[in-house]
Design a protein around this motif. Structure first.
Motif, short mmCIF file in Angstrom:
data_model
loop_
_atom_site.label_atom_id
_atom_site.label_comp_id
_atom_site.label_asym_id
_atom_site.label_seq_id
_atom_site.Cartn_x
_atom_site.Cartn_y
_atom_site.Cartn_z
N ASN A 58 45.45 43.25 -26.12
CA ASN A 58 46.59 44.15 -26.07
C ASN A 58 47.45 44.29 -24.26
OD1 ASN A 58 44.80 45.96 -24.05
ND2 ASN A 58 43.71 46.37 -25.65
N GLY A 59 48.31 44.76 -24.50
CA GLY A 59 49.36 44.37 -23.05
C GLY A 59 48.09 44.33 -21.86
N HIS A 60 46.98 46.22 -22.42
CA HIS A 60 46.57 46.87 -21.03
C HIS A 60 45.41 45.09 -20.49
CE1 HIS A 60 44.36 49.70 -18.19
NE2 HIS A 60 42.80 48.98 -18.89
N TYR A 155 54.60 42.63 -12.36
CA TYR A 155 55.31 43.43 -13.33
C TYR A 155 54.69 43.97 -14.36
CZ TYR A 155 59.55 42.65 -10.15
OH TYR A 155 60.05 43.04 -9.03
N ASP A 156 54.91 45.36 -14.38
CA ASP A 156 54.35 45.86 -15.63
C ASP A 156 55.72 45.75 -16.76
OD1 ASP A 156 54.50 47.67 -17.92
OD2 ASP A 156 52.38 48.52 -16.53
N ALA A 157 55.63 44.86 -17.34
CA ALA A 157 56.78 44.47 -18.02
C ALA A 157 56.85 44.89 -19.73
CB ALA A 157 56.98 43.42 -18.07
N ALA A 158 55.46 46.33 -20.26
CA ALA A 158 55.25 46.82 -21.32
C ALA A 158 56.36 47.21 -21.97
CB ALA A 158 54.47 47.26 -21.11
N HIS A 159 57.79 47.34 -21.48
CA HIS A 159 58.64 48.37 -21.82
C HIS A 159 59.79 47.28 -22.09
CE1 HIS A 159 57.79 52.84 -20.46
NE2 HIS A 159 56.50 52.46 -21.45
N SER A 160 59.88 45.79 -21.79
CA SER A 160 60.95 44.83 -21.11
C SER A 160 60.91 43.63 -22.29
CB SER A 160 61.23 45.02 -20.12
OG SER A 160 60.68 44.14 -19.50
N PHE A 179 53.58 41.52 -20.41
CA PHE A 179 54.35 42.41 -21.97
C PHE A 179 53.11 43.19 -22.91
CE2 PHE A 179 57.29 38.92 -20.54
CZ PHE A 179 58.85 40.08 -20.92
N SER A 180 53.38 44.30 -23.70
CA SER A 180 52.56 44.85 -24.34
C SER A 180 53.20 44.04 -25.65
CB SER A 180 52.46 46.25 -24.79
OG SER A 180 52.27 46.98 -25.52
N PHE A 181 52.55 44.07 -26.87
CA PHE A 181 52.81 44.22 -28.47
C PHE A 181 52.26 45.25 -29.51
CE2 PHE A 181 53.20 38.98 -26.48
CZ PHE A 181 53.96 39.43 -25.98
N THR A 184 53.48 50.37 -31.33
CA THR A 184 55.46 51.35 -31.40
C THR A 184 56.26 50.28 -30.33
OG1 THR A 184 54.13 51.88 -28.86
CG2 THR A 184 53.46 53.57 -30.61
N LYS A 185 55.85 49.27 -29.57
CA LYS A 185 56.71 48.73 -28.98
C LYS A 185 58.16 47.82 -29.20
CE LYS A 185 54.53 49.47 -24.92
NZ LYS A 185 53.45 50.73 -25.07
N VAL A 186 58.83 47.59 -28.86
CA VAL A 186 60.88 47.09 -29.58
C VAL A 186 59.86 45.41 -30.92
CG1 VAL A 186 62.50 45.52 -29.07
CG2 VAL A 186 62.13 47.52 -27.88
#
Ligand code: PLP
Length: 369
Positions: A58-60, A155-160, A179-181, A184-186
């Motif tokens: 996970n991203g965390h 960078y926390d690029a989880a949203h990008s 990055f988070s996958f 709920t992410k894109v």
């Protein structure tokens, strides 16, 4: 009327996923750097046009693991933003580092680079900004500052995911980007995450740390945890990556319709369109500041119609109960973040959100029957 949630995961068609995981039933290799994992990692490098990618469950944990891999001294300070998901601040604290909160900019909600320098002490070792909602931080100014003070930038690029600045993916700014996958992410691998980084030497360290610190059958170098991405997650990533452009294009259509209906209304501020940025339309945050309804009233009016918005990001992480006795937790020091946090609401945003539903949501917000 159906319930409308703030987000909805995008999935490939069922048969496509079954095809992708069929080989796993033959090979019986389900995790630990299997064939799907290796293929997905390679595809991500190509898509993000970035040299080094390590996958995580996970991203965390990707964020915790890269902080651990950088081996900062215990108690070192990391300058970051409180206007983010719990994960960003918790990762710092769980790595026994100290967050130092910098305020955000009122226009794009990212860390205010002009306020970073005043927070630097002899204990500062890194800056951890967030590309919040997919809005790109002032990467050039932050890099310049980091060079000048010999600080790392993570960078926390989880949203990008999918966002580029001047044609360059957000994977390539700073020393590392997470990055988070999450579903709920894109872009999702059910749960999942990755870290992209410039120093190739980190590759082996990350590989070891995410697998209990085991370097070889008879050599354990770190007291690492377990943060490996499994083969079923990687297979989901391989399938979803085929549709990422389509996913973002559909989100753009939703974003466009919202903007048509909500632009130029007194007291309603929409997410900025940033120069030189190709956005991913991950979220649709709206600030209600001096509007005829407060943020909480809009939230409740929509909820009464079974439309579920989210007060992202409220409260700020420096207002969390778990940090109330910590010296760093003082929302009074980040007044702009506090102001935005009290007024912002994320409206439903996902690829398959019907434009009629967007229209209905806006009618409720505008109180036009
Ligand atoms: C989702 C998210 C994370 C954590 O990612 P997970 O994959 O859910 O662990 C971290 N930071 C931000 C800003 C996020 O939105």
């Amino acid at each position: 009327m159906n319930d409308i949630f703030v987000t909805r995961p995008s999935v490939p068609c069922f048969e496509e996923y079954c095809d992708e995981i069929k080989e796993l039933w033959d090979s019986m290799w389900l995790t630990n750097n299997g064939a799907k994992h290796r293929l997905f990692e390679k595809q991500l490098k190509e898509y993000l046009n970035t040299p080094n990618v390590t996958l995580f469950t996970n991203g965390h944990l990707a964020l915790e693991n890269i902080l651990e891999a950088m081996n900062f001294p215990k108690g070192a300070e990391i300058i970051t933003t409180p206007f983010t998901f719990a994960s960003t601040t918790h990762a710092i604290v769980r790595c026994r580092l100290t967050p130092v909160f910098c305020d955000i900019k009122p226009d794009d909600y990212t860390i205010d680079e002009s306020k970073i320098e005043a927070l630097i002490t002899d204990k500062t070792c890194a800056i951890l900004p967030v590309h919040v909602y997919g809005n790109v931080c002032s990467v050039e100014a932050i890099q310049e500052l980091a060079y000048r003070h010999s600080l790392k930038v993570i960078y926390d690029a989880a949203h990008s995911f999918g966002v580029t600045y001047k044609g360059v993916s957000t994977a390539n700014f700073g020393d590392a980007a997470m990055f988070s996958f999450h579903a709920t992410k894109v872009f999702n691998t059910i749960e999942g995450g990755a870290v992209c980084y410039s120093d190739e030497a980190l590759s082996q360290t990350l590989k070891d740390i995410k697998n209990f610190g085991i370097h070889g059958p008879e050599h354990t170098l770190y007291s690492g945890g377990n943060a490996k991405m499994n083969e079923l997650q990687a297979a989901m990533g391989i399938c979803n990556l085929r549709y990422i452009d389509e996913e973002i294009a559909k989100r753009e259509a939703v974003d466009y319709r919202y903007r048509e209906l909500l632009s130029d209304i007194g007291g309603i501020k929409l997410n900025p369109v940033q120069r030189d940025v190709k956005p991913n339309c991950a979220y649709f945050p709206v600030v209600f500041d001096g509007y005829k309804f407060t943020r909480d009233e809009v939230h409740d009016m929509l909820k009464a119609e079974n439309i579920f918005t989210r007060k992202y990001f409220y409260p700020l992480t420096n207002e969390f109960e778990c940090y109330k006795d910590s010296s760093f937790a003082d929302a009074g020091k980040t007044p702009i973040a506090k102001h935005i946090s009290d007024r912002i609401l994320c409206l439903p945003m996902y690829a398959d959100l019907a434009l009629e539903d967007v229209e209905r949501i806006c009618r409720i917000i505008l109180n036009r029957g």
